[in-house]
Scaffold this active site. Sequence first.
Site, PDB file in Angstrom:
ATOM      1  N   THR A 127      12.798  41.579   3.913  1.00  0.00           N
ATOM      2  CA  THR A 127      12.860  41.364   5.270  1.00  0.00           C
ATOM      3  C   THR A 127      13.617  40.297   5.721  1.00  0.00           C
ATOM      4  O   THR A 127      13.820  39.262   5.133  1.00  0.00           O
ATOM      5  CB  THR A 127      11.208  40.801   5.874  1.00  0.00           C
ATOM      6  OG1 THR A 127      11.477  40.384   7.357  1.00  0.00           O
ATOM      7  CG2 THR A 127      10.741  39.695   5.178  1.00  0.00           C
ATOM      8  N   GLU A 129      12.826  38.090   7.775  1.00  0.00           N
ATOM      9  CA  GLU A 129      12.248  36.945   8.260  1.00  0.00           C
ATOM     10  C   GLU A 129      12.450  35.951   7.032  1.00  0.00           C
ATOM     11  O   GLU A 129      12.437  34.650   7.035  1.00  0.00           O
ATOM     12  CB  GLU A 129      10.594  37.192   8.048  1.00  0.00           C
ATOM     13  CG  GLU A 129      10.089  37.634   9.147  1.00  0.00           C
ATOM     14  CD  GLU A 129      10.239  36.267  10.468  1.00  0.00           C
ATOM     15  OE1 GLU A 129       9.831  35.313   9.935  1.00  0.00           O
ATOM     16  OE2 GLU A 129      10.467  36.674  11.606  1.00  0.00           O
ATOM     17  N   TYR A 151       4.135  34.408   6.045  1.00  0.00           N
ATOM     18  CA  TYR A 151       4.354  35.528   5.636  1.00  0.00           C
ATOM     19  C   TYR A 151       5.847  35.746   5.030  1.00  0.00           C
ATOM     20  O   TYR A 151       6.053  36.376   3.890  1.00  0.00           O
ATOM     21  CB  TYR A 151       4.435  36.489   7.113  1.00  0.00           C
ATOM     22  CG  TYR A 151       5.231  38.035   7.044  1.00  0.00           C
ATOM     23  CD1 TYR A 151       4.837  39.065   6.366  1.00  0.00           C
ATOM     24  CD2 TYR A 151       6.632  37.912   7.472  1.00  0.00           C
ATOM     25  CE1 TYR A 151       5.400  40.208   6.204  1.00  0.00           C
ATOM     26  CE2 TYR A 151       7.389  39.112   7.285  1.00  0.00           C
ATOM     27  CZ  TYR A 151       6.769  40.363   6.803  1.00  0.00           C
ATOM     28  OH  TYR A 151       7.427  41.559   6.625  1.00  0.00           O
ATOM     29  N   LYS A 155       6.976  37.035   1.224  1.00  0.00           N
ATOM     30  CA  LYS A 155       7.907  37.942   1.193  1.00  0.00           C
ATOM     31  C   LYS A 155       9.075  37.638   0.027  1.00  0.00           C
ATOM     32  O   LYS A 155       9.716  38.178  -0.642  1.00  0.00           O
ATOM     33  CB  LYS A 155       8.763  38.638   2.258  1.00  0.00           C
ATOM     34  CG  LYS A 155       7.845  39.661   3.192  1.00  0.00           C
ATOM     35  CD  LYS A 155       7.981  40.875   2.459  1.00  0.00           C
ATOM     36  CE  LYS A 155       7.224  41.950   3.327  1.00  0.00           C
ATOM     37  NZ  LYS A 155       7.047  43.113   2.506  1.00  0.00           N
TER      38      LYS A 155
HETATM   39  P1  NAP Z   1       2.603  48.107   9.095  1.00  0.00           P
HETATM   40  O1  NAP Z   1       2.850  49.205   9.916  1.00  0.00           O
HETATM   41  O2  NAP Z   1       2.009  47.004   9.239  1.00  0.00           O
HETATM   42  O3  NAP Z   1       1.912  48.779   7.686  1.00  0.00           O
HETATM   43  C1  NAP Z   1       1.352  48.239   6.543  1.00  0.00           C
HETATM   44  C2  NAP Z   1       0.961  48.999   5.556  1.00  0.00           C
HETATM   45  O4  NAP Z   1       0.092  48.298   4.567  1.00  0.00           O
HETATM   46  C3  NAP Z   1      -0.395  49.855   6.289  1.00  0.00           C
HETATM   47  O5  NAP Z   1      -0.207  51.283   5.635  1.00  0.00           O
HETATM   48  C4  NAP Z   1      -1.553  48.985   5.514  1.00  0.00           C
HETATM   49  O6  NAP Z   1      -2.782  49.809   5.307  1.00  0.00           O
HETATM   50  C5  NAP Z   1      -0.962  48.692   4.099  1.00  0.00           C
HETATM   51  N1  NAP Z   1      -1.656  47.722   3.418  1.00  0.00           N
HETATM   52  C6  NAP Z   1      -1.880  46.407   3.939  1.00  0.00           C
HETATM   53  N2  NAP Z   1      -2.564  45.722   2.966  1.00  0.00           N
HETATM   54  C7  NAP Z   1      -2.716  46.688   2.026  1.00  0.00           C
HETATM   55  C8  NAP Z   1      -3.310  46.534   0.806  1.00  0.00           C
HETATM   56  N3  NAP Z   1      -3.981  45.211   0.191  1.00  0.00           N
HETATM   57  N4  NAP Z   1      -3.300  47.441  -0.103  1.00  0.00           N
HETATM   58  C9  NAP Z   1      -2.903  48.626   0.419  1.00  0.00           C
HETATM   59  N5  NAP Z   1      -2.243  48.785   1.584  1.00  0.00           N
HETATM   60  C10 NAP Z   1      -2.139  47.836   2.231  1.00  0.00           C
HETATM   61  O7  NAP Z   1       4.277  48.081   8.430  1.00  0.00           O
HETATM   62  P2  NAP Z   1       5.388  48.395   8.630  1.00  0.00           P
HETATM   63  O8  NAP Z   1       6.294  48.002   9.966  1.00  0.00           O
HETATM   64  O9  NAP Z   1       5.288  50.061   8.277  1.00  0.00           O
HETATM   65  O10 NAP Z   1       6.502  47.817   7.424  1.00  0.00           O
HETATM   66  C11 NAP Z   1       6.300  48.229   6.311  1.00  0.00           C
HETATM   67  C12 NAP Z   1       6.711  47.371   5.357  1.00  0.00           C
HETATM   68  O11 NAP Z   1       8.169  46.796   5.628  1.00  0.00           O
HETATM   69  C13 NAP Z   1       5.900  46.079   5.305  1.00  0.00           C
HETATM   70  O12 NAP Z   1       5.921  45.459   3.705  1.00  0.00           O
HETATM   71  C14 NAP Z   1       6.927  45.182   6.073  1.00  0.00           C
HETATM   72  O13 NAP Z   1       6.499  43.566   5.707  1.00  0.00           O
HETATM   73  C15 NAP Z   1       8.231  45.418   5.654  1.00  0.00           C
HETATM   74  N6  NAP Z   1       9.047  45.164   6.916  1.00  0.00           N
HETATM   75  C16 NAP Z   1       8.949  45.685   8.177  1.00  0.00           C
HETATM   76  C17 NAP Z   1       9.813  45.496   9.215  1.00  0.00           C
HETATM   77  C18 NAP Z   1       9.717  45.982  10.609  1.00  0.00           C
HETATM   78  O14 NAP Z   1      10.336  45.409  11.350  1.00  0.00           O
HETATM   79  N7  NAP Z   1       8.552  46.675  10.592  1.00  0.00           N
HETATM   80  C19 NAP Z   1      11.045  44.646   8.785  1.00  0.00           C
HETATM   81  C20 NAP Z   1      11.224  44.334   7.808  1.00  0.00           C
HETATM   82  C21 NAP Z   1      10.037  44.396   6.783  1.00  0.00           C
HETATM   83  P3  NAP Z   1      -3.661  50.123   6.496  1.00  0.00           P
HETATM   84  O15 NAP Z   1      -3.411  51.042   7.207  1.00  0.00           O
HETATM   85  O16 NAP Z   1      -5.151  50.317   5.725  1.00  0.00           O
HETATM   86  O17 NAP Z   1      -3.868  48.743   7.097  1.00  0.00           O
HETATM   87  O1  G4F Z   2       7.649  41.722  17.308  1.00  0.00           O
HETATM   88  P1  G4F Z   2       7.133  40.363  16.312  1.00  0.00           P
HETATM   89  O2  G4F Z   2       5.730  40.047  16.027  1.00  0.00           O
HETATM   90  O3  G4F Z   2       8.063  40.685  15.182  1.00  0.00           O
HETATM   91  P2  G4F Z   2       8.518  39.548  13.957  1.00  0.00           P
HETATM   92  O4  G4F Z   2       7.787  38.351  13.960  1.00  0.00           O
HETATM   93  O5  G4F Z   2       9.946  39.328  13.942  1.00  0.00           O
HETATM   94  O6  G4F Z   2       8.013  40.411  12.683  1.00  0.00           O
HETATM   95  C1  G4F Z   2       8.669  41.881  12.260  1.00  0.00           C
HETATM   96  O7  G4F Z   2       9.770  41.940  11.839  1.00  0.00           O
HETATM   97  C2  G4F Z   2      10.031  41.330  10.700  1.00  0.00           C
HETATM   98  C3  G4F Z   2      11.459  41.432  10.367  1.00  0.00           C
HETATM   99  O8  G4F Z   2      12.260  40.288  10.871  1.00  0.00           O
HETATM  100  C4  G4F Z   2       8.943  42.020   9.525  1.00  0.00           C
HETATM  101  F1  G4F Z   2       9.303  41.369   8.508  1.00  0.00           F
HETATM  102  C5  G4F Z   2       7.704  41.887   9.980  1.00  0.00           C
HETATM  103  O9  G4F Z   2       6.783  42.272   9.140  1.00  0.00           O
HETATM  104  C6  G4F Z   2       7.567  42.375  11.379  1.00  0.00           C
HETATM  105  O10 G4F Z   2       7.577  43.767  11.234  1.00  0.00           O
HETATM  106  O11 G4F Z   2       7.744  39.363  17.075  1.00  0.00           O
HETATM  107  C7  G4F Z   2       9.082  39.176  17.451  1.00  0.00           C
HETATM  108  C8  G4F Z   2       9.450  37.889  18.435  1.00  0.00           C
HETATM  109  C9  G4F Z   2       8.941  36.647  17.691  1.00  0.00           C
HETATM  110  O12 G4F Z   2       9.972  35.661  17.887  1.00  0.00           O
HETATM  111  C10 G4F Z   2       7.902  36.161  18.741  1.00  0.00           C
HETATM  112  O13 G4F Z   2       7.659  34.892  18.630  1.00  0.00           O
HETATM  113  O14 G4F Z   2       8.798  38.009  19.481  1.00  0.00           O
HETATM  114  C11 G4F Z   2       8.223  37.007  19.951  1.00  0.00           C
HETATM  115  N1  G4F Z   2       7.235  37.171  20.835  1.00  0.00           N
HETATM  116  C12 G4F Z   2       7.024  36.672  21.955  1.00  0.00           C
HETATM  117  N2  G4F Z   2       6.071  36.941  22.550  1.00  0.00           N
HETATM  118  C13 G4F Z   2       5.971  37.762  20.626  1.00  0.00           C
HETATM  119  C14 G4F Z   2       5.363  37.579  21.613  1.00  0.00           C
HETATM  120  N3  G4F Z   2       5.553  38.287  19.455  1.00  0.00           N
HETATM  121  C15 G4F Z   2       4.465  39.071  19.443  1.00  0.00           C
HETATM  122  N4  G4F Z   2       4.132  39.908  18.570  1.00  0.00           N
HETATM  123  N5  G4F Z   2       3.702  38.821  20.658  1.00  0.00           N
HETATM  124  C16 G4F Z   2       4.036  38.177  21.646  1.00  0.00           C
HETATM  125  O15 G4F Z   2       3.168  38.277  22.789  1.00  0.00           O
END
Ligand code: NAP
Ligand code: G4F
Length: 339
Positions: A127, A129, A151, A155
């Site tokens: 990520t 992050e 987090y 990671k």
């Molecule tokens: P998400 O919607 O939060 O999905 C997380 C998944 O992990 C869900 O299926 C959840 O299952 C499963 N999970 C959590 N803990 C587990 C455990 N102990 N054993 C088995 N399964 C478990 O995340 P996403 O947005 O699809 O992201 C996918 C991956 O990419 C994550 O690793 C995230 O950190 C990483 N990532 C995401 C972003 C982004 O912007 N979306 C960016 C960079 C990296 P349940 O449904 O049972 O909760």
């Molecule tokens: O949408 P966010 O919660 O995503 P964040 O923290 O960037 O993390 C997501 O992206 C990461 C990749 O860079 C992944 F690794 C991670 O698993 C996840 O998918 O927040 C985005 C931004 C932050 O700066 C936060 O401070 O939005 C700002 N924000 C402002 N108000 C808020 C809010 N975020 C959330 N969730 N809720 C608010 O009310």
Amino acid sequence: MGRKAKTAFITGITGQDGSYLAELLLKKGYRVCGLLRRNSNPSYGSAAHLRSEVEFFLGDLADPACLSMYLAEVKPDEIYNLAAQSQVHESWSQPLATADQTGLGALRIFEAVRNVLPQARVYQASTSELYGDTTVVPQDEETPFHPVNPYAAAKALAHFDAQIYRKSFGLFISTGILFNHESPRRSPDFVTRKVSLAVAAIKLGLKGARIPLGQGGIPVINKDRKLELGNLDAKRDWGFAGDYVEAMWMILQHDKPDDFVVATGETHSVRDLCESAFSVAGLKWKDRVVINKKWIRPTETGPLVGNYTKIRKALGWKPKVKFEDLVNMMVQADLAKLR
Ligand code: NAP
Ligand code: G4F
């Protein structure tokens, strides 16, 4: 004789990325298997519509025994480790669970692969992050990591172990350093979906129990019909999840394991996001958004913006959906869903 169809094993299949990736791999003719957490009320999350096409295996990243057992049984060609406690804000409230699921969970997968299926190719979901409070803009594969929340620290453990297992044991473990990617399947725990749901709820005049629940199970608009947010100045590089799962697949088709940044190369503030999302519905964001300190984080990341030159040159990947189109897609989807 045609070539044998490949088998993929996806952890996190019920999440946003897992469901898009499963769809992509099914279209490509893969046998798709997924790890499903046991829940007292069985839930397939975003993969519910794929129930008849995907083979689910009940288990948890906390349990190394089930991971080894399933790898030995399924013998996947490709393993996509997407499971994680993926909410940054929540990682301050649940630091140990986050370290265990997001950090050690990946290590348990790598150990199972080393012991049971060393020929498998593994994708690890890293990520942006990891860059934390970096001052380097834009960030690429060489930019130093400065994690600033539990987090990101978890990671980082997973990312470094992926590289260590690759070098030490010759395993095919690749990482994608993905910047934020969103979709109508994004959980309302994240800011884009929180905003798109709030816009739809306000536009449609929803009241009481009809107002959808957002971050932390709290209704997406408050009793004054306003959206409560934290830091509006935070900047993120937002892309579309459908584009990013294609990058995951391409990374595992490469001839060698490696690390790749996946991003759009553009950054926008949360304020920009509000302006775009409310304007899709013909509303003025300034009348509808208020700050609630509850959502301001102890430390903030960024400004995040990725340089995706390496994956573009090596694999030909580039993002297709632009920020404005992504916001429009999410607001339109929530208007249709709540109508
Ligand atoms: P998400 O919607 O939060 O999905 C997380 C998944 O992990 C869900 O299926 C959840 O299952 C499963 N999970 C959590 N803990 C587990 C455990 N102990 N054993 C088995 N399964 C478990 O995340 P996403 O947005 O699809 O992201 C996918 C991956 O990419 C994550 O690793 C995230 O950190 C990483 N990532 C995401 C972003 C982004 O912007 N979306 C960016 C960079 C990296 P349940 O449904 O049972 O909760
Ligand atoms: O949408 P966010 O919660 O995503 P964040 O923290 O960037 O993390 C997501 O992206 C990461 C990749 O860079 C992944 F690794 C991670 O698993 C996840 O998918 O927040 C985005 C931004 C932050 O700066 C936060 O401070 O939005 C700002 N924000 C402002 N108000 C808020 C809010 N975020 C959330 N969730 N809720 C608010 O009310």
